[in-house]
Design a protein around this motif. Structure first.
Motif, mmCIF file in Angstrom:
data_model
loop_
_atom_site.group_PDB
_atom_site.id
_atom_site.type_symbol
_atom_site.label_atom_id
_atom_site.label_comp_id
_atom_site.label_asym_id
_atom_site.label_seq_id
_atom_site.Cartn_x
_atom_site.Cartn_y
_atom_site.Cartn_z
ATOM 1 N N VAL A 159 -5.236 0.078 -9.129
ATOM 2 C CA VAL A 159 -5.284 0.061 -7.670
ATOM 3 C C VAL A 159 -4.923 1.458 -7.171
ATOM 4 N N VAL A 160 -5.802 2.056 -6.368
ATOM 5 C CA VAL A 160 -5.520 3.327 -5.697
ATOM 6 C C VAL A 160 -5.137 2.993 -4.263
ATOM 7 N N ALA A 161 -3.913 3.340 -3.866
ATOM 8 C CA ALA A 161 -3.368 2.907 -2.580
ATOM 9 C C ALA A 161 -3.119 4.116 -1.674
ATOM 10 N N PHE A 162 -3.784 4.153 -0.524
ATOM 11 C CA PHE A 162 -3.735 5.279 0.407
ATOM 12 C C PHE A 162 -2.737 5.007 1.535
ATOM 13 N N HIS A 163 -1.788 5.918 1.729
ATOM 14 C CA HIS A 163 -0.812 5.797 2.812
ATOM 15 C C HIS A 163 -1.454 6.073 4.167
ATOM 16 N N GLY A 164 -0.722 5.761 5.229
ATOM 17 C CA GLY A 164 -1.203 6.007 6.578
ATOM 18 C C GLY A 164 -0.997 7.448 7.019
ATOM 19 N N ARG A 165 -1.591 7.792 8.156
ATOM 20 C CA ARG A 165 -1.444 9.144 8.705
ATOM 21 C C ARG A 165 0.016 9.425 9.058
ATOM 22 N N GLY A 166 0.491 10.584 8.656
ATOM 23 C CA GLY A 166 1.860 10.974 8.940
ATOM 24 C C GLY A 166 2.875 10.411 7.971
ATOM 25 N N ALA A 167 2.428 9.601 7.014
ATOM 26 C CA ALA A 167 3.328 8.991 6.029
ATOM 27 C C ALA A 167 3.095 9.648 4.673
ATOM 28 N N ASP A 168 3.556 8.994 3.613
ATOM 29 C CA ASP A 168 3.384 9.530 2.268
ATOM 30 C C ASP A 168 3.404 8.378 1.274
ATOM 31 N N ALA A 169 3.265 8.710 0.003
ATOM 32 C CA ALA A 169 3.190 7.689 -1.044
ATOM 33 C C ALA A 169 4.450 6.840 -1.097
ATOM 34 N N ALA A 170 5.614 7.460 -0.990
ATOM 35 C CA ALA A 170 6.869 6.719 -1.074
ATOM 36 C C ALA A 170 7.003 5.730 0.086
ATOM 37 N N GLU A 171 6.548 6.113 1.264
ATOM 38 C CA GLU A 171 6.634 5.220 2.427
ATOM 39 C C GLU A 171 5.757 3.988 2.216
ATOM 40 N N LEU A 172 4.531 4.191 1.704
ATOM 41 C CA LEU A 172 3.653 3.053 1.472
ATOM 42 C C LEU A 172 4.211 2.162 0.369
ATOM 43 N N ARG A 173 4.769 2.759 -0.658
ATOM 44 C CA ARG A 173 5.369 1.973 -1.736
ATOM 45 C C ARG A 173 6.495 1.092 -1.198
ATOM 46 N N ALA A 174 7.344 1.649 -0.348
ATOM 47 C CA ALA A 174 8.452 0.870 0.207
ATOM 48 C C ALA A 174 7.952 -0.237 1.128
ATOM 49 N N LYS A 175 6.937 0.082 1.941
ATOM 50 C CA LYS A 175 6.415 -0.884 2.907
ATOM 51 C C LYS A 175 5.767 -2.074 2.213
ATOM 52 N N THR A 176 5.035 -1.813 1.129
ATOM 53 C CA THR A 176 4.199 -2.843 0.512
ATOM 54 C C THR A 176 4.812 -3.473 -0.733
ATOM 55 N N ARG A 177 5.722 -2.747 -1.421
ATOM 56 C CA ARG A 177 6.223 -3.165 -2.738
ATOM 57 C C ARG A 177 5.054 -3.482 -3.667
ATOM 58 N N LEU A 178 4.003 -2.702 -3.483
ATOM 59 C CA LEU A 178 2.769 -2.952 -4.211
ATOM 60 C C LEU A 178 2.936 -2.761 -5.708
ATOM 61 N N GLU A 179 3.742 -1.773 -6.096
ATOM 62 C CA GLU A 179 3.876 -1.507 -7.529
ATOM 63 C C GLU A 179 4.554 -2.655 -8.264
ATOM 64 N N LYS A 180 5.463 -3.366 -7.587
ATOM 65 C CA LYS A 180 6.145 -4.495 -8.227
ATOM 66 C C LYS A 180 5.193 -5.668 -8.413
ATOM 67 N N ALA A 181 4.447 -5.990 -7.364
ATOM 68 C CA ALA A 181 3.495 -7.099 -7.459
ATOM 69 C C ALA A 181 2.379 -6.778 -8.446
ATOM 70 N N ALA A 182 1.936 -5.530 -8.464
ATOM 71 C CA ALA A 182 0.867 -5.144 -9.386
ATOM 72 C C ALA A 182 1.350 -5.147 -10.826
ATOM 73 N N ALA A 183 2.580 -4.680 -11.053
ATOM 74 C CA ALA A 183 3.115 -4.656 -12.420
ATOM 75 C C ALA A 183 3.188 -6.063 -12.991
ATOM 76 N N PHE A 231 -0.547 6.030 -6.095
ATOM 77 C CA PHE A 231 -0.369 6.331 -4.679
ATOM 78 C C PHE A 231 -0.680 7.809 -4.477
ATOM 79 N N PRO A 232 -1.896 8.184 -4.110
ATOM 80 C CA PRO A 232 -2.190 9.605 -3.887
ATOM 81 C C PRO A 232 -1.586 10.102 -2.579
ATOM 82 N N ARG A 258 -0.651 14.963 5.115
ATOM 83 C CA ARG A 258 -0.207 13.579 5.328
ATOM 84 C C ARG A 258 -1.264 12.727 6.014
ATOM 85 N N GLY A 259 -2.513 12.961 5.668
ATOM 86 C CA GLY A 259 -3.587 12.161 6.233
ATOM 87 C C GLY A 259 -4.810 12.203 5.337
#
Length: 352
Positions: free
Chosen positions: A97-121, A129-130, A135-136
Motif C-alpha cells: 500500500v502506497v499512502a499519500f499524506h494531505g497537503r501541509g502534512a507529512d508521512a508521520a502525520e498520516l501514519r498517526a491519523k490512520t494507524r494504517l501500518e498496524k492494520a496492514a501489518a 508513506f512517501p 508537503r503536497g
C-alpha cells in the motif's frame, strides 16, 4: 492485472517510470510525535535529467530488515523520501500500500491519523508513506509556478513501486494506493493514469481534479472514495471554482460522486446501486457489467458518504485541526479500505 514483466515493458514507453534505486536508511525512525525530515534538494548540476532516477546505494548494499525505516531515492533530479513499514512475517511476495499524506502534512502525520501500518501489518502488507515535495502532491495535470512539471509525482510513484518490488519483494499484482485530502486526489490520479499499475485505490476526502487540471480515468481499476457529508474544507459537491492560494493554487475538483462515477465509466460499469447503512450511504458500481464473462474486469467502484463527518479520516483517534469538522466513529476507514483492497468485489455487507 498485468505481470511485472508486462509492467516493465510498459515502463520503457513511460518517461522515467521504472528506474532502479536502493534503500538508504536514515538515522532513526520517525515517531508519531515528530515529523520527518524534509527531502534534501538535488545536488548540483550532476542531478539526473527529467524522467530519470539515479541509483543511491545503501550502507550495506541490501535492504534493511528493521520495521519503520526511512529510505530515499532520486527521481528526476530530486531526492525523494519515504517511510516504510514491513509486516513481521516474511513469507514471500507481499501486498503493498502506497499512502499519500494531505497537503501541509507529512508521512508521520498520516501514519498517526490512520494507524494504517498496524492494520496492514496484521494482514501481511507492506506500507510505504512517501513524502510530498513542499508537503503536497501534484494531483492535477496543470503546471503551476510551484509545480512546473505536473507529472513528477506520478513518475515518483512508479519508481517507488518498482523499487519496492525489487528490494522488498512487494507483489506487483497487489499494489494499492490510498491517501487523504490532496493525497487522496493523488491516489486517484495514479489510478486514473496508470490503471495497470494498481490493483486498487482509495481516497478519503480527495476528489479528481477537473477544469484545466483535469485528470481522466483511462481504464478499469477498483476504486473506493470515502467522503464526509459535512466536509467544510473540500465540499462533497467539489470545488469547481476554488479560492486562490498564494503558496500553491488549490486545483478545481469534481464532486465525490462524479469522481467515483468517472472511474465507473472507464471500467464499463453498469448502473449504481445505493444503500443506506448505519452512519453512511454506500453507492456501488460493478465494473464491466456488460462485458462477456471472460473479459469482465474484477471489482467495483464504491462511494461511501459518511454522515456527520467533516474533512477527516473516519475512525481516527487523532483530533482534527480546528475547522475540519467532526470525525465519524460509524466507520473505520482504515479497515474498510484494506478490506476493499483484499476483496474489491465482495458480497454486500457492512462497510462494503
Amino acid at each position: 492485472m498485468r505481470s511485472f514483466r508486462d509492467l516493465a515493458l510498459r515502463a520503457r514507453r513511460w518517461p522515467g517510470a521504472f528506474a532502479l534505486a536502493l534503500v538508504l536508511p536514515l538515522a532513526g525512525c520517525a515517531t508519531d510525535s515528530g515529523g520527518p525530515d524534509a527531502a534534501p534538494p538535488a545536488s548540483g548540476p550532476s542531478g539526473s535529467g527529467p524522467g530519470t532516477v539515479s541509483t543511491t546505494p545503501s550502507a550495506t548494499g541490501a535492504p534493511t530488515s528493521a520495521p519503520g525505516v526511512r529510505g530515499q531515492l532520486r527521481v528526476d533530479g530530486d531526492v525523494r523520501q519515504y517511510l516504510l513499514h514491513r509486516p513481521a512475517a516474511d513469507d514471500g511476495p507481499r501486498p503493498l500500500v502506497v499512502a499519500f499524506h494531505g497537503r501541509g502534512a507529512d508521512a508521520a502525520e498520516l501514519r498517526a491519523k490512520t494507524r494504517l501500518e498496524k492494520a496492514a501489518a496484521a494482514r501481511g502488507m507492506l506500507v510505504a508513506f512517501p513524502e510530498g515535495l513542499g508537503r503536497g502532491w501534484g494531483a492535477g495535470t496543470r503546471a503551476t509556478e510551484q509545480r512546473p512539471d505536473p507529472g513528477l509525482d506520478v513518475r515518483f510513484t512508479e519508481a517507488l513501486i518498482e523499487h519496492l518490488v525489487r528490494t522488498e519483494r512487494a507483489d506487483p499484482e497487489r499494489v494499492y494506493a490510498a491517501g487523504f485530502s490532496n493525497g487522496g486526489s493523488m491516489a486517484l490520479r495514479v489510478a486514473a493514469e496508470r490503471p495497470g499499475l494498481l490493483a486498487g485505490a482509495a481516497s478519503v476526502s480527495g476528489q479528481l481534479a477537473t477544469g484545466d487540471a483535469a485528470v481522466e480515468p483511462t481504464g478499469p481499476v477498483p476504486v473506493m472514495v470515502v467522503y464526509g457529508a459535512d466536509d467544510p474544507v473540500r465540499p462533497l459537491a467539489g470545488l469547481p471554482s476554488p479560492p486562490p492560494d498564494p503558496e500553491e493554487p488549490i486545483l478545481p475538483t469534481r464532486s465525490a460522486r462524479d469522481s467515483a462515477a468517472a472511474f465507473a465509466a472507464a471500467g464499463g460499469a453498469g448502473e449504481p446501486v445505493t444503500r443506506e447503512e448505519k452512519g453512511y450511504d454506500r453507492t456501488v458500481w460493478r465494473l464491466g457489467a456488460d462485458a462477456p464473462d471472460g473479459d469482465r474486469p474484477h471489482g467495483t467502484v464504491r462511494l461511501l458518504v459518511v454522515h456527520d463527518a467533516g474533512h477527516t479520516w473516519p475512525g481516527s483517534t487523532v483530533p482534527p485541526p480546528d475547522g475540519f469538522g467532526p470525525v465519524s466513529k460509524a466507520l473505520d476507514a482504515t479497515d474498510t479500505i484494506l478490506d476493499f483492497f483484499a476483496d474489491p468485489d465482495p458480497a454486500p455487507g457492512p462497510g462494503r
